[in-house]
Every structure is written in structure tokens, then in C-alpha cells.
Scaffold this motif. Structure first.
Motif, PDB file in Angstrom:
ATOM      1  N   ILE A   1       8.063  12.744  -0.996  1.00  0.00           N
ATOM      2  CA  ILE A   1       8.444  11.773   0.044  1.00  0.00           C
ATOM      3  C   ILE A   1       7.259  11.480   0.965  1.00  0.00           C
ATOM      4  O   ILE A   1       6.992  10.340   1.331  1.00  0.00           O
ATOM      5  CB  ILE A   1       9.650  12.301   0.842  1.00  0.00           C
ATOM      6  N   GLU A   2       6.525  12.551   1.322  1.00  0.00           N
ATOM      7  CA  GLU A   2       5.352  12.372   2.202  1.00  0.00           C
ATOM      8  C   GLU A   2       4.288  11.541   1.515  1.00  0.00           C
ATOM      9  O   GLU A   2       3.645  10.673   2.132  1.00  0.00           O
ATOM     10  CB  GLU A   2       4.802  13.755   2.585  1.00  0.00           C
ATOM     11  N   ALA A   3       4.074  11.780   0.217  1.00  0.00           N
ATOM     12  CA  ALA A   3       3.067  11.011  -0.533  1.00  0.00           C
ATOM     13  C   ALA A   3       3.466   9.546  -0.592  1.00  0.00           C
ATOM     14  O   ALA A   3       2.628   8.638  -0.443  1.00  0.00           O
ATOM     15  CB  ALA A   3       2.912  11.595  -1.942  1.00  0.00           C
ATOM     16  N   GLU A   4       4.767   9.289  -0.834  1.00  0.00           N
ATOM     17  CA  GLU A   4       5.214   7.894  -0.891  1.00  0.00           C
ATOM     18  C   GLU A   4       5.065   7.212   0.473  1.00  0.00           C
ATOM     19  O   GLU A   4       4.701   6.041   0.578  1.00  0.00           O
ATOM     20  CB  GLU A   4       6.672   7.862  -1.338  1.00  0.00           C
ATOM     21  N   ARG A   5       5.340   8.008   1.539  1.00  0.00           N
ATOM     22  CA  ARG A   5       5.192   7.420   2.893  1.00  0.00           C
ATOM     23  C   ARG A   5       3.748   7.043   3.173  1.00  0.00           C
ATOM     24  O   ARG A   5       3.450   5.983   3.707  1.00  0.00           O
ATOM     25  CB  ARG A   5       5.706   8.436   3.923  1.00  0.00           C
ATOM     26  N   ARG A   6       2.849   7.983   2.763  1.00  0.00           N
ATOM     27  CA  ARG A   6       1.429   7.721   2.993  1.00  0.00           C
ATOM     28  C   ARG A   6       0.953   6.517   2.176  1.00  0.00           C
ATOM     29  O   ARG A   6       0.172   5.686   2.650  1.00  0.00           O
ATOM     30  CB  ARG A   6       0.609   8.947   2.642  1.00  0.00           C
ATOM     31  N   ALA A   7       1.449   6.417   0.944  1.00  0.00           N
ATOM     32  CA  ALA A   7       1.050   5.292   0.086  1.00  0.00           C
ATOM     33  C   ALA A   7       1.555   3.983   0.665  1.00  0.00           C
ATOM     34  O   ALA A   7       0.856   2.963   0.685  1.00  0.00           O
ATOM     35  CB  ALA A   7       1.591   5.497  -1.325  1.00  0.00           C
ATOM     36  N   ALA A   8       2.793   4.007   1.181  1.00  0.00           N
ATOM     37  CA  ALA A   8       3.360   2.791   1.772  1.00  0.00           C
ATOM     38  C   ALA A   8       2.583   2.411   3.019  1.00  0.00           C
ATOM     39  O   ALA A   8       2.306   1.230   3.279  1.00  0.00           O
ATOM     40  CB  ALA A   8       4.836   3.011   2.103  1.00  0.00           C
ATOM     41  N   ALA A   9       2.168   3.397   3.826  1.00  0.00           N
ATOM     42  CA  ALA A   9       1.391   3.115   5.035  1.00  0.00           C
ATOM     43  C   ALA A   9       0.039   2.544   4.669  1.00  0.00           C
ATOM     44  O   ALA A   9      -0.460   1.608   5.309  1.00  0.00           O
ATOM     45  CB  ALA A   9       1.259   4.389   5.869  1.00  0.00           C
ATOM     46  N   ALA A  10      -0.592   3.113   3.621  1.00  0.00           N
ATOM     47  CA  ALA A  10      -1.907   2.597   3.199  1.00  0.00           C
ATOM     48  C   ALA A  10      -1.803   1.171   2.703  1.00  0.00           C
ATOM     49  O   ALA A  10      -2.661   0.329   2.982  1.00  0.00           O
ATOM     50  CB  ALA A  10      -2.485   3.515   2.124  1.00  0.00           C
ATOM     51  N   MET A  11      -0.725   0.885   1.952  1.00  0.00           N
ATOM     52  CA  MET A  11      -0.516  -0.462   1.434  1.00  0.00           C
ATOM     53  C   MET A  11      -0.313  -1.447   2.598  1.00  0.00           C
ATOM     54  O   MET A  11      -0.859  -2.557   2.608  1.00  0.00           O
ATOM     55  CB  MET A  11       0.677  -0.481   0.497  1.00  0.00           C
ATOM     56  N   ALA A  12       0.469  -1.018   3.597  1.00  0.00           N
ATOM     57  CA  ALA A  12       0.719  -1.891   4.753  1.00  0.00           C
ATOM     58  C   ALA A  12      -0.578  -2.139   5.530  1.00  0.00           C
ATOM     59  O   ALA A  12      -0.853  -3.258   5.978  1.00  0.00           O
ATOM     60  CB  ALA A  12       1.769  -1.252   5.653  1.00  0.00           C
ATOM     61  N   ALA A  13      -1.396  -1.071   5.676  1.00  0.00           N
ATOM     62  CA  ALA A  13      -2.672  -1.229   6.386  1.00  0.00           C
ATOM     63  C   ALA A  13      -3.585  -2.178   5.635  1.00  0.00           C
ATOM     64  O   ALA A  13      -4.289  -3.000   6.224  1.00  0.00           O
ATOM     65  CB  ALA A  13      -3.327   0.140   6.573  1.00  0.00           C
ATOM     66  N   LYS A  14      -3.572  -2.061   4.287  1.00  0.00           N
ATOM     67  CA  LYS A  14      -4.420  -2.952   3.490  1.00  0.00           C
ATOM     68  C   LYS A  14      -3.992  -4.407   3.644  1.00  0.00           C
ATOM     69  O   LYS A  14      -4.806  -5.314   3.790  1.00  0.00           O
ATOM     70  CB  LYS A  14      -4.351  -2.512   2.019  1.00  0.00           C
ATOM     71  N   ARG A  15      -2.628  -4.605   3.575  1.00  0.00           N
ATOM     72  CA  ARG A  15      -2.150  -5.989   3.721  1.00  0.00           C
ATOM     73  C   ARG A  15      -2.498  -6.553   5.113  1.00  0.00           C
ATOM     74  O   ARG A  15      -2.850  -7.719   5.242  1.00  0.00           O
ATOM     75  CB  ARG A  15      -0.635  -6.012   3.490  1.00  0.00           C
ATOM     76  N   GLU A  16      -2.419  -5.707   6.128  1.00  0.00           N
ATOM     77  CA  GLU A  16      -2.763  -6.168   7.490  1.00  0.00           C
ATOM     78  C   GLU A  16      -4.238  -6.523   7.594  1.00  0.00           C
ATOM     79  O   GLU A  16      -4.618  -7.521   8.212  1.00  0.00           O
ATOM     80  CB  GLU A  16      -2.416  -5.061   8.496  1.00  0.00           C
ATOM     81  N   ALA A  17      -5.074  -5.672   6.963  1.00  0.00           N
ATOM     82  CA  ALA A  17      -6.514  -5.951   6.980  1.00  0.00           C
ATOM     83  C   ALA A  17      -6.808  -7.263   6.255  1.00  0.00           C
ATOM     84  O   ALA A  17      -7.635  -8.072   6.694  1.00  0.00           O
ATOM     85  CB  ALA A  17      -7.271  -4.801   6.348  1.00  0.00           C
ATOM     86  N   GLU A  18      -6.159  -7.496   5.109  1.00  0.00           N
ATOM     87  CA  GLU A  18      -6.360  -8.739   4.369  1.00  0.00           C
ATOM     88  C   GLU A  18      -5.881  -9.940   5.175  1.00  0.00           C
ATOM     89  O   GLU A  18      -6.505 -11.014   5.158  1.00  0.00           O
ATOM     90  CB  GLU A  18      -5.610  -8.658   3.036  1.00  0.00           C
ATOM     91  N   ARG A  19      -4.778  -9.785   5.915  1.00  0.00           N
ATOM     92  CA  ARG A  19      -4.273 -10.881   6.740  1.00  0.00           C
ATOM     93  C   ARG A  19      -5.260 -11.224   7.858  1.00  0.00           C
ATOM     94  O   ARG A  19      -5.559 -12.398   8.102  1.00  0.00           O
ATOM     95  CB  ARG A  19      -2.925 -10.487   7.334  1.00  0.00           C
TER      96      ARG A  19
END
Length: 221
Positions: free
Chosen positions: A4-22
Motif C-alpha cells: 500500500i505504501e509503495a502504491e501511495r508513493r508511486a501515485a504521489a510521484a505520478m501526480a508530481a510528474k503530471r504537475e511538473a509537466e503542466r
């Protein structure tokens, strides 16, 4: 829990990446719009500059045209005035003439520009006018002489001599025979040049406007 922690971290990284791209996309869009705005401002400035230069060119052309028209009208007025002066002037006796056309500014016996009594006449001529022999004769002197500049002395019959000064160019030579009215030179090519014409008989000055054939005498007026 680890999964669960790994999935949370992966989801946070994905969200950070999308924000950076935006954010990057917004930055690039802002730069593009700024570049377009600057290009539009540059085109507008160039257009205004071109319009200003065109307006200045048209104004200069208009001033030139107006000056040409004014010069043309002034020239026409001068020509008209000269023609009226010529019509009003008395005609010389048959076979006799002044060496150049123009306005007589100093007459025989009047004070010249230096205050001396004139022994001839001074004629204000047009620049480049043709100078002619006032009567048939022989050239006895041609060239510069003291304060007279370029002069000609023509020997005529019956003891007459003509002294003509103020040439821009002499077109005859010593010893040459010339006819009445034959071109003998030109006035200077600029300004309103003066021609001096002195007529003598047996060495004595006489009034050139009386012409050849005046009675013999000493210093006739």
C-alpha cells in the motif's frame, strides 16, 4: 502495508510528474505568447516608422514641387518683365545696335558704381547671353586688360572704335573681320552680369546710345 505504501508513493510521484509537466507547458505557452506579443509590437513599430518615412518623403516631394513652381513663376515673371522692358526701350537706328540685350543700368555721362562719370553704358544682361559686334569692323584687341577683365576693341570705319568689356568668354581673335550683329563672345554663365560698352571716335568718347554716325566732336553727350 508495504504494498500500500509503495502504491501511495508511486501515485504521489505520478501526480508530481503530471504537475511538473503542466507547469512546464504553461511556462512554454507563456513564452510563446510573449514572443508573439513582442513580434506584433515590432511589426507595429516598423509599420509606424515606414508610414512616418513615407509621410516625410511626400512632404519633401511637395515642397520640391512647390519650389519648382515658384521658380518657374518667378522665371516667367522675369522673362515677361524683360520683354516689356525691351518693348519699351527705344530701338537703335538702322544698322546700329548694343552688343547685348538687357537693361541699361548706367548711361553715358552718369555716375558709375565707383562714383566716376561713365564714358560708356553699362548693360545688365542675362547670364550666358550672346555678345555681338555693334557694327562691322576689325578686332584690334582681345583679352584681359587691367580692371576691365576680358575685353574686345573693334575698329570700325570713319574713325570709330568700340570697347566692350565684361565677357565670360571671347569667341573671336585679333585681326578678324566681323559683321554687324555677328556673335563675338558670351556673358558669364551665372548671376546677372554687366557688360560695359564704350564708343569712341578719333579717340574721344561719344554716347553709344546715339549710335554710329553721330556728328564729330569732342566728348559728345
Amino acid at each position: 502495508m508495504d504494498r500500500i505504501e509503495a502504491e501511495r508513493r508511486a501515485a504521489a510521484a505520478m501526480a508530481a510528474k503530471r504537475e511538473a509537466e503542466r507547469l512546464e507547458a504553461e511556462r512554454r505557452e507563456a513564452e510563446r505568447r510573449l514572443a508573439e506579443q513582442r513580434a506584433a509590437e515590432q511589426r507595429l513599430a516598423e509599420q509606424k516608422l515606414a508610414e512616418q518615412k513615407l509621410a516625410e518623403q511626400k512632404a519633401a516631394e511637395q515642397r520640391t514641387a512647390e519650389q519648382k513652381l515658384a521658380d518657374q513663376r518667378a522665371s516667367e515673371q522675369r522673362t515677361k518683365a524683360e520683354a516689356e522692358t525691351a518693348r519699351a526701350a527705344p530701338s537703335p537706328p538702322a544698322g546700329e545696335r548694343l552688343p547685348v540685350g538687357g537693361r541699361v543700368t548706367v548711361r553715358y555721362g552718369e555716375a558709375d558704381r565707383y562714383g566716376a562719370t561713365s564714358r560708356g553704358v553699362t548693360i545688365q544682361a542675362r547670364a550666358g547671353s550672346t555678345v555681338v559686334s555693334p557694327q562691322a569692323g576689325t578686332i584690334v584687341f582681345a583679352g584681359p586688360f587691367r580692371g576691365y577683365g576680358q575685353i574686345l576693341i573693334v575698329e570700325h570705319s570713319h574713325g570709330y572704335h568700340s570697347l566692350i568689356a565684361g565677357f565670360g568668354r571671347i569667341d573671336t581673335a585679333v585681326g578678324r573681320r566681323v559683321a554687324t550683329g555677328e556673335p563675338i563672345g558670351l556673358m558669364p554663365a551665372d548671376g546677372s552680369p554687366d557688360l560695359y560698352f564704350e564708343l569712341r571716335r578719333h579717340g574721344q568718347p561719344i554716347n553709344p546710345q546715339r549710335g554710329f554716325g553721330a556728328p564729330e566732336g569732342k566728348g559728345q553727350g
